[in-house]
Each structure stands twice: as structure tokens, then as C-alpha cells.
Write a protein that holds these residues in place. Structure first.
Motif, PDB file in Angstrom:
ATOM      1  N   ALA A  24      31.682  82.403   4.939  1.00 37.37           N
ATOM      2  CA  ALA A  24      30.568  81.522   4.673  1.00 37.37           C
ATOM      3  C   ALA A  24      29.577  81.499   5.802  1.00 37.37           C
ATOM      4  N   ALA A  25      28.127  81.277   5.436  1.00 34.65           N
ATOM      5  CA  ALA A  25      27.227  81.350   6.502  1.00 34.65           C
ATOM      6  C   ALA A  25      26.220  80.499   6.126  1.00 34.65           C
ATOM      7  N   ALA A  26      25.497  79.779   7.204  1.00 36.03           N
ATOM      8  CA  ALA A  26      24.601  78.863   6.749  1.00 36.03           C
ATOM      9  C   ALA A  26      23.319  79.295   7.793  1.00 36.03           C
ATOM     10  N   ASN A  27      21.986  78.984   7.297  1.00 37.40           N
ATOM     11  CA  ASN A  27      20.952  79.291   8.052  1.00 37.40           C
ATOM     12  C   ASN A  27      19.967  78.394   7.923  1.00 37.40           C
ATOM     13  N   TRP A  28      19.126  77.966   8.975  1.00 37.90           N
ATOM     14  CA  TRP A  28      17.949  77.079   9.013  1.00 37.90           C
ATOM     15  C   TRP A  28      17.027  77.776   9.484  1.00 37.90           C
ATOM     16  N   VAL A  29      15.716  77.510   9.048  1.00 39.49           N
ATOM     17  CA  VAL A  29      14.741  78.333   9.118  1.00 39.49           C
ATOM     18  C   VAL A  29      13.278  77.249   9.332  1.00 39.49           C
ATOM     19  N   HIS A  30      13.015  77.148  10.345  1.00 41.30           N
ATOM     20  CA  HIS A  30      11.681  76.047  10.653  1.00 41.30           C
ATOM     21  C   HIS A  30      10.280  76.612  10.949  1.00 41.30           C
ATOM     22  N   LYS A  31       9.282  76.314   9.974  1.00 40.79           N
ATOM     23  CA  LYS A  31       8.016  76.926  10.588  1.00 40.79           C
ATOM     24  C   LYS A  31       7.267  76.077  11.133  1.00 40.79           C
ATOM     25  N   GLN A  32       6.754  76.515  12.251  1.00 40.63           N
ATOM     26  CA  GLN A  32       5.864  75.835  13.086  1.00 40.63           C
ATOM     27  C   GLN A  32       4.259  75.748  12.800  1.00 40.63           C
ATOM     28  N   GLN A  33       3.358  74.754  13.014  1.00 40.30           N
ATOM     29  CA  GLN A  33       2.028  74.804  12.543  1.00 40.30           C
ATOM     30  C   GLN A  33       1.332  76.082  13.060  1.00 40.30           C
ATOM     31  N   ASP A  72      10.649  73.675   6.541  1.00 37.40           N
ATOM     32  CA  ASP A  72      11.987  73.719   6.441  1.00 37.40           C
ATOM     33  C   ASP A  72      12.424  74.614   5.331  1.00 37.40           C
ATOM     34  N   THR A  73      13.584  75.486   5.478  1.00 32.56           N
ATOM     35  CA  THR A  73      14.369  76.092   4.441  1.00 32.56           C
ATOM     36  C   THR A  73      15.856  76.405   4.853  1.00 32.56           C
ATOM     37  N   GLY A 132       2.163  78.786  13.374  1.00 28.34           N
ATOM     38  CA  GLY A 132       2.627  80.239  13.076  1.00 28.34           C
ATOM     39  C   GLY A 132       4.162  80.698  13.754  1.00 28.34           C
ATOM     40  N   GLY A 133       4.517  79.801  14.643  1.00 24.86           N
ATOM     41  CA  GLY A 133       5.805  80.335  15.014  1.00 24.86           C
ATOM     42  C   GLY A 133       6.880  79.797  13.904  1.00 24.86           C
ATOM     43  N   LYS A 134       8.317  80.412  14.168  1.00 32.18           N
ATOM     44  CA  LYS A 134       9.452  80.180  13.302  1.00 32.18           C
ATOM     45  C   LYS A 134      10.585  79.840  14.345  1.00 32.18           C
ATOM     46  N   VAL A 135      11.229  79.272  14.019  1.00 38.36           N
ATOM     47  CA  VAL A 135      12.852  78.918  14.592  1.00 38.36           C
ATOM     48  C   VAL A 135      13.831  79.207  13.509  1.00 38.36           C
ATOM     49  N   GLU A 136      14.984  79.969  13.856  1.00 35.09           N
ATOM     50  CA  GLU A 136      16.015  80.093  12.993  1.00 35.09           C
ATOM     51  C   GLU A 136      17.253  80.071  13.859  1.00 35.09           C
ATOM     52  N   VAL A 137      18.161  79.344  13.136  1.00 35.44           N
ATOM     53  CA  VAL A 137      19.357  79.079  13.588  1.00 35.44           C
ATOM     54  C   VAL A 137      20.542  79.443  12.401  1.00 35.44           C
ATOM     55  N   GLN A 192      35.118  90.156  -6.741  1.00 30.31           N
ATOM     56  CA  GLN A 192      34.257  89.760  -5.671  1.00 30.31           C
ATOM     57  C   GLN A 192      33.414  88.692  -6.311  1.00 30.31           C
ATOM     58  N   ILE A 193      32.903  87.904  -5.565  1.00 32.45           N
ATOM     59  CA  ILE A 193      31.750  86.895  -6.096  1.00 32.45           C
ATOM     60  C   ILE A 193      31.071  86.472  -4.500  1.00 32.45           C
ATOM     61  N   ALA A 194      29.718  86.453  -4.689  1.00 32.75           N
ATOM     62  CA  ALA A 194      28.964  86.151  -3.478  1.00 32.75           C
ATOM     63  C   ALA A 194      27.843  85.429  -3.756  1.00 32.75           C
ATOM     64  N   PRO A 195      27.942  84.128  -4.025  1.00 33.47           N
ATOM     65  CA  PRO A 195      27.066  83.242  -4.045  1.00 33.47           C
ATOM     66  C   PRO A 195      26.156  82.935  -3.098  1.00 33.47           C
ATOM     67  N   ARG A 196      24.823  82.701  -3.098  1.00 32.09           N
ATOM     68  CA  ARG A 196      23.601  82.206  -2.206  1.00 32.09           C
ATOM     69  C   ARG A 196      22.687  81.408  -2.856  1.00 32.09           C
ATOM     70  N   LEU A 197      22.480  80.281  -2.000  1.00 32.87           N
ATOM     71  CA  LEU A 197      21.544  79.389  -2.349  1.00 32.87           C
ATOM     72  C   LEU A 197      20.565  78.922  -1.301  1.00 32.87           C
ATOM     73  N   GLN A 198      19.246  78.851  -1.719  1.00 29.80           N
ATOM     74  CA  GLN A 198      18.179  78.727  -0.948  1.00 29.80           C
ATOM     75  C   GLN A 198      17.490  77.165  -1.275  1.00 29.80           C
ATOM     76  N   TRP A 199      17.297  76.301  -0.191  1.00 26.74           N
ATOM     77  CA  TRP A 199      16.986  75.048  -0.563  1.00 26.74           C
ATOM     78  C   TRP A 199      15.569  74.807   0.358  1.00 26.74           C
ATOM     79  N   LYS A 200      14.479  74.596  -0.292  1.00 25.21           N
ATOM     80  CA  LYS A 200      13.238  74.526   0.404  1.00 25.21           C
ATOM     81  C   LYS A 200      12.846  73.224   0.760  1.00 25.21           C
ATOM     82  N   ALA A 201      13.318  72.747   1.617  1.00 26.50           N
ATOM     83  CA  ALA A 201      13.377  71.250   1.986  1.00 26.50           C
ATOM     84  C   ALA A 201      12.000  70.713   2.098  1.00 26.50           C
ATOM     85  N   SER A 202      11.086  71.318   2.638  1.00 28.14           N
ATOM     86  CA  SER A 202       9.766  71.015   2.788  1.00 28.14           C
ATOM     87  C   SER A 202       8.884  72.244   2.972  1.00 28.14           C
ATOM     88  N   ASP A 203       7.586  72.068   3.188  1.00 28.43           N
ATOM     89  CA  ASP A 203       6.772  73.382   3.252  1.00 28.43           C
ATOM     90  C   ASP A 203       6.874  73.772   4.716  1.00 28.43           C
TER      91      ASP A 203
END
Length: 756
Positions: free
Chosen positions: A313-322, A266-267, A324-329, A253-264
């Protein structure tokens, strides 16, 4: 004097938090290069009348990682979290060994149950997604898991009737992390073992983890079975069966995960999962006639080989709002394949070959899912969460059978089977902080599931819609205190699985298709008219968290289930003429009516001196844990007194301890799981019995240094035999009974963990 007063105020404020502020030495004169210790020592003394300037040192606050109980306390719903401490405690072979010791979790055939309710009542998730079909948690090693989340009851996001078990795989670390684990064990047949390596790091805005593991296991069990049947004409048949099952498996089994903090704001998270398994199984049995006509088969044996692959395979985008809100797709794709070949031979009493059979089964399922989640604070008191999920599954299956080299073609074999399952759901919930003491979380979930299948002769189209409101309430006696009450009223549901809906006829392998079987060895078929089971639930729980750590919890729950699904058995003739021409007993699922279940749940965990001060001194190093769960249930359409829900025990208890021996680096401990034997009236005429469970595990761990640790574990020390019995009384004049005793084996395992 002003700086001195500021320093005094800061010290008074930080003192209760255990943070000290120190007065620095007088600053040195500025220089063009950093001053060395020698130059500082040789510097001339400042004149006494020279003005002094007081400056404060930098105060560094280091926060300790929050404990599992601390995380549990802060949840707005009843959720228990078990992290690395619990996963590493006993150096277990697989995740199911960890689950069986958790409060309120019982095991049935390798599958975990909450509140004694399985078969779809307990929702099993991997990283928040439904577990793949046929996926077994015993294929996961504790080293592959970050934490286990256990949600009691239903929420708008997780609609499990009994609750949800979410197994979260390893996550990217904040700092460099390298870990190697090795395990050697023996349960039966031959030694088994596993090795796992994990590499995690952060490079700028990127953090990643790559866990890789390989394991090999072996198991074996011997059993004895006695069967008895009586026809309406008074003919009695009885057989004694002795058998042995063996199995060997290898998993990578192999289960790699990567997180990229694109900006303050967006992740982006990317993950993949691949598991490949190979298995070899063998079984043999001998059959002796005790009463009546001897059975045609006196001895048989089977050998099978199989392989399986799970890719995800999975992808997840998290966007934080000024605000305090948060959107996740999120989106995911998953592919599951299984291939199995079986060779079976049966022999007469004189040794002549009766049947030789080859069976090949190919299974595949592709799953695609999209979802979104929006979290939005409203004013100062509300946090609204809304989300949606869309899922599509395509399943294909082909089973081919050759008897004496001639392929059988009928509605159950030789003809491809295809099914498509579509699911769409939306949910909304509001975390409302009414006051520092009161919190409320109302929620609503709407879900539709559509199942379509085709086996060449029958096409099934089933659609079900449910509306499930929920309400969770949390009351803290003191906003800063450690006591709180949780309560919830929920509406949840359990969808019938595909095997229950599809009308495909499956023969019971204990009887050839040319023979009439018995009610306790019935064939199986589906029911495309099944409707979802709907549950109305109530939960109430009190929690106390001692200052020294741990928890005391006592709670009650109630569930009323409508449209309960239960399998009924009846004698059918001519229902599958292309498969068999003799009357056969067939088991089919059906919605039979209502059922209810209720229970009491008690849990205690913490330091020995906190709960038993008369026995343990301060700083004894002993941690205690115990849980007791009492269950009662009734099915209205079945006569009592044992008309309980399927496989729900009357009670379940587990207790354990671990002791950190002072100044030695050693920790020892043990866990005991107790469950009584019980009887279940499946219908007015069908009864099933299960024997008591007594499981004792022990471990010893030595912390060699801060980078490595060795553990030795002993599993199932009591090794009690497991007995299962079933009986049917006067079902259309037929009576039958069966009792099986199967041995269970002790296991020993040793593990070594190195972090570098």
C-alpha cells in the motif's frame, strides 16, 4: 478589413503547424431560441449594402500523444521509455519476454541485466520502489504494466552501477477506459493462459484504475550432467546424471490506483498491490557411476508445494507552488510471505530407501518506507531537486528439516533467523540550463545502510556509508534540431545483499552432510565484514532523432569498481560442527580488489525507408530496430585472458522488424537475440563456461476494428540447448569439473484484446 488582416496573420502562423483556420459564414441574427437548419435556410438574404461583421471560428488544437522516442529525447539524462506499443508488440506471456528484446538488456536466470552486469549492479524497481525479495518479473503480465523506464548509469536519485530498470504499473486514465485481455499459451506439460480486466474512469476530481489479472503457467526441462573429481591422493570419481524438472504455477493479482485532485495545487495518489501465487514443482534424476566408487544415491526424486503473497500500500501527496515549485511526500508499506514444503526421497542402486526427508521453509519480510522530494525553480535557468528516503525491513526465516521423521536442530535448520535492515539516503541535484544548447545536472547522494541479524548463536551488525556525486551534461547542436550529445561522470555503489553478509552455513544439496563435497558443489556461507563496491563511471553518447520518428544512438561507457565482491572456495574443517563433521568445500564472498569494464553501445530504430531507402519505398509500413553492444572487463586480482566480470558476455545483439501490411489490418514481425558463448575465470583456478544464446521470436497481429485486436506469437523458435560448465584445477590438490546440458522449449501464445 481589420478582421480580415487578423485572420490572414493567424493563418500564416498556424499553417506551419498543420492547423487550419477557416472563415465562418456570416452570423445569423440573434433569436430567443437556437435556430434550426430549416429556419437558417429560409432566412432572408442580407442586403448588399448592409454592414458585415467578420468573426473567427474557434481554433481547436489537438495534440497527439508523445511517442516513446519523443519522451526519451526530452529527458535531461540518458533514459529510454517503452510504453504500450512495445509492451503489446508480440502479445508476450510475461514481462521478461519484453525485456529480453530491449537494447542493452540481457537475461540471466530470469533476471534482467544492463550492460551485462547483474547481481545488484542493475537496480530493479517497481513503481520506483525496490522489488520485493524473491519477486520475479515473470509473474507480471505486460497488460499489468504502463511503461518500462531504462536509465543508463547512475543518477543522484537512482544509484544503480549499470543502470536502473523501473517497471511502472498501470496508471489512472484521463477518460473512461475499459479493457479485457485474454491469453492462451503452450510451453510444456499443459496449456497455460491468463485473463486480465482493467477498468479506469474519472468522476469529477477523482480518477482511478482497477487492473485485475489471473494467470497459469507450466514449464519443464530435461538435462544431462557429467561430473568429474580427483582428490590429492589421485582418487577419481565421475558420475553421469539424467534429470527432469517440472513446474506449475498460478498467480492472481490486483493493483488499484486512485488519484484525487483536491485543488489546483494539491493531488493525492493512493495505490495498492496484492499478488498471490501457488506453485507445484517436481524433479527426478538418476545417477550412474562412470569412474571410481559408485555414489550412494542412484536415484532420487523431490516434490514441493509453495505459496507466496506480496501486499503493498502506498500514498503520495503532491503540492504545487505558485512559483513553479513542487513538494512531494510519499510513504509505503509492504509485506512479503513465502511458505514452501518439500518431500525428498533418495534410493540406492538396489532400490532400497537411503534418505527420506521433509523440509518446511517459512519466510516473511515487512518493509516500511518514507520519502520526500522538493522541486524548486531558481531564476530562469535552474531547477533544484532535493529528496530523502528512509526504509526499514524486518526479515524472519525458519527452515525445519526432518530425516526419517526426526527433526534436525543446528545453526542452519530448526532455529529461527531474524534480520533488520535500515537504510537512509538524501540526495540533491540541479537541472541547470546554461543556454538553449547546454544543460548540466550535478548531483550528490549520501546513503547509509545498517544490517543486523541473529540466528540464535551469532549476532551480526554491519554498517556502511557511501558518498556518490554525479554530473550529467547534455549538448544540443541546434536547440530546435534533433541531434544531441550526452555525457556523465558518476560515482555509484552496490551494497552487499543480506545473503552475502549473514554468516549462516547452507549445505549444498547435491551431497549429504556425511560426505565430502567437491569445489564445484560447495556449501555456502556469508561474510559479515563485506564492504560496498564503489564504482567510478564515465558515459558518452550521441543521439539523432529523425523527423519521421525513431532514433540513432552510439555511445561508450567505462566503470572502475573498487572493493569488488567475489566468492572464493576453500576446504574447511570444523567450521560448522553442529551441521557436518567431515571436511567440506565452502564458498564465501569477499572483497578481493579492483575491476574495470568498458563497452560500445549502438542502437538504430525507425522506419525502413529512413534507414534503408534502397530496399523500402515511402510509406512501406516497415519499422526496423537493431542494437549491438560490445563489452570488455578485467578483474585485476585474477589472471587473464578471460578474467571478466561475472556472467558478462563479450557482446550482445538484437534485431527485429514489424510490418503493417497496407489495407489489411495485419501486422507481422520478428525479433532475433544473439549472444556468443564465453568463458569466465572466476579465480586463477576456477573457470565457468556458458554456451551461445540464439533466440528467435515472431508474431502476427490482426486489428479487427478500432476496439479489438488478435495476436499470435511464437517464442524461442530455434530452441537451442543451454550448456553450462565449471571446472577447478589443482585447488589444494583437488580438481573437479561439471558440464550440464539443458533443453529449452518453444512456446506459442495467442491473445485477444478488447477495449470498450
Amino acid at each position: 478589413m481589420t478582421a480580415t488582416r487578423h485572420l490572414l496573420v493567424l493563418t500564416l502562423l498556424l499553417g506551419p503547424l498543420g492547423i487550419q483556420a477557416q472563415t465562418p459564414p456570416p452570423p445569423q441574427p440573434a433569436a430567443s431560441a437556437p435556430a434550426t437548419a430549416a429556419s437558417a435556410a429560409s432566412a432572408p438574404a442580407r442586403p448588399a449594402d448592409a454592414p458585415q461583421t467578420n468573426a473567427l471560428d474557434r481554433v481547436q488544437v489537438t495534440a497527439a500523444a508523445e511517442t516513446d522516442d519523443g519522451l526519451r529525447r526530452r529527458q535531461s539524462i540518458a533514459m529510454s521509455i517503452y510504453g504500450r506499443e512495445e509492451l503489446d508488440r508480440q502479445g508476450d506471456i510475461d514481462v521478461t519476454d519484453v525485456l529480453k528484446r530491449l537494447p542493452g538488456v540481457s537475461m540471466d536466470g530470469g533476471a534482467p541485466r544492463l550492460r551485462g552486469l547483474g547481481g545488484g549492479y542493475t537496480q530493479i524497481l517497481i513503481n520506483g520502489e525496490p522489488a520485493p525479495p524473491g519477486f520475479s518479473l515473470d509473474s507480471l503480465a505486460p497488460a499489468d504494466v504502463e511503461r518500462i523506464e531504462v536509465v543508463s548509469g547512475a543518477t543522484a536519485e537512482y544509484p544503480g552501477v549499470a543502470g536502473t530498470i523501473n517497471v511502472v504499473l498501470r496508471e489512472p486514465p484521463r477518460t473512461q477506459q475499459r479493457e479485457w485481455r485474454s491469453n492462451l499459451n503452450y510451453r510444456a506439460l499443459q496449456p497455460g493462459g491468463s485473463t486480465a480486466f482493467q477498468w479506469g474512469d474519472r468522476i469529477g476530481a477523482l480518477s482511478f484504475v482497477v487492473p485485475l489479472s489471473v494467470s497459469r503457467s507450466a514449464h519443464a526441462s530435461d538435462y544431462e550432467q557429467v561430473r568429474l573429481s580427483r582428490t590429492p591422493g589421485g582418487q577419481v570419481q565421475s558420475q553421469a546424471i539424467r534429470g527432469r524438472d517440472e513446474g506449475r504455477s498460478t498467480t492472481a493479482q490486483i493493483a488499484p490506483r486512485l488519484q484525487w485532485k483536491a485543488s489546483d495545487w494539491d493531488t493525492i495518489n493512493l495505490s495498492a498491490f496484492w499478488q498471490h501465487g501457488q506453485s507445484r514443482n517436481a524433479s527426478e534424476r538418476s545417477i550412474v557411476a562412470l569412474l571410481g566408487t559408485p555414489w550412494a544415491t542412484a536415484r532420487d526424486e523431490a516434490a514441493s508445494e509453495g505459496s507466496s503473497d506480496v501486499k503493498r500500500a502506498a500514498a503520495n501527496w503532491v503540492h504545487k507552488q505558485q512559483d513553479g515549485g513542487k513538494v512531494e511526500v510519499k510513504g509505503s508499506w509492504q509485506d512479503t510471505t513465502r511458505d514452501n514444503t518439500l518431500h525428498y526421497d533418495s534410493y540406492r542402486a538396489d532400490g532400497r530407501l537411503l534418505v527420506t526427508r521433509e523440509t518446511q521453509t517459512d519466510f516473511g519480510e515487512a518493509r516500511g518506507a518514507l520519502g520526500g522530494r522538493w522541486t524548486q525553480p531558481v531564476a530562469d535557468d535552474h531547477t533544484v531537486v532535493a529528496g530523502w528516503d528512509v526504509e526499514t525491513r524486518e526479515r524472519d526465516e525458519l527452515r525445519r528439516v526432518w530425516d526419517f521423521g526426526v527433526e534436525r536442530l543446528d545453526s542452519a535448520t530448526g532455529i529461527p533467523f531474524a534480520a533488520r535492515i535500515g537504510r537512509a539516503a538524501v540526495f540533491v541535484q540541479d537541472d541547470w540550463t546554461i543556454s538553449p544548447q547546454w544543460g548540466v545536472q550535478p548531483g550528490l547522494r549520501l546513503e547509509e545502510v545498517r544490517t543486523r541479524s541473529d540466528d540464535g548463536s551469532n549476532t551480526i551488525d554491519n554498517r556502511a556509508r557511501v558518498v556518490a556525486p554525479t554530473l550529467h551534461v547534455n549538448y544540443k547542436f541546434d536547440p530546435k534540431g534533433r541531434d544531441q550529445i550526452r555525457a556523465s561522470v558518476t560515482r555509484s555503489f552496490k551494497m552487499p545483499d543480506l545473503s552475502a553478509l549473514v554468516g549462516r552455513y547452507v549445505l549444498n544439496g547435491n551431497y549429504e552432510r556425511t560426505e565430502t563435497n567437491t569445489p564445484i558443489a560447495a556449501d555456502s556461507a556469508g561474510n559479515p565484514q563485506l564492504q560496498p563496491e564503489l564504482s567510478t563511471g564515465f558515459d558518452l553518447r550521441f543521439e539523432h532523432y529523425p523527423a519521421s520518428g525513431g532514433v540513432f544512438s552510439v555511445g561508450v561507457f567505462y566503470r572502475q569498481i573498487d572493493d569488488l565482491i567475489r566468492r572464493g572456495v576453500r576446504l574447511e574443517s570444523g567450521m560448522a560442527p553442529d551441521i557436518t563433521n567431515v571436511p567440506r568445500w565452502v564458498s564465501r564472498p569477499m572483497n578481493i580488489g579492483q575491476a574495470s569494464t568498458r563497452g560500445l553501445e549502438l542502437e538504430i530504430k525507425g522506419r525502413g525507408e529512413e534507414w534503408l531507402p534502397a530496399l523500402f519505398d515511402k510509406d512501406s509500413g516497415v519499422n526496423l530496430r537493431a542494437a549491438l553492444n560490445l563489452y570488455r572487463s578485467e578483474v585485476e586480482q585474477v589472471d587473464g585472458p578471460d578474467n571478466r566480470l561475472e556472467a558478462q558476455p563479450p557482446w550482445l545483439s538484437n534485431m527485429g522488424f514489424d510490418w503493417r501490411i497496407p489495407d489489411s489490418g495485419w501486422t507481422v514481425g520478428a525479433s532475433l537475440v544473439l549472444q556468443p558463448g564465453y568463458t569466465t575465470n572466476q579465480t586463477d583456478l576456477q573457470v565457468a563456461r556458458r554456451s551461445a544464446v540464439r533466440t528467435l521470436d515472431a508474431f502476427a497481429a490482426w486489428k479487427v476494428d478500432r476496439f479489438s485486436q488478435v495476436r499470435v506469437g511464437l517464442t524461442n523458435l530455434l530452441a537451442r540447448d543451454n550448456v553450462v560448465a565449471s571446472a577447478v584445477e589443482d585447488l589444494d590438490g583437488f580438481s573437479a569439473g561439471s558440464s550440464t546440458r539443458r533443453n529449452t522449449l518453444r512456446a506459442v501464445n495467442a491473445s485477444w484484446v478488447v477495449r470498450f
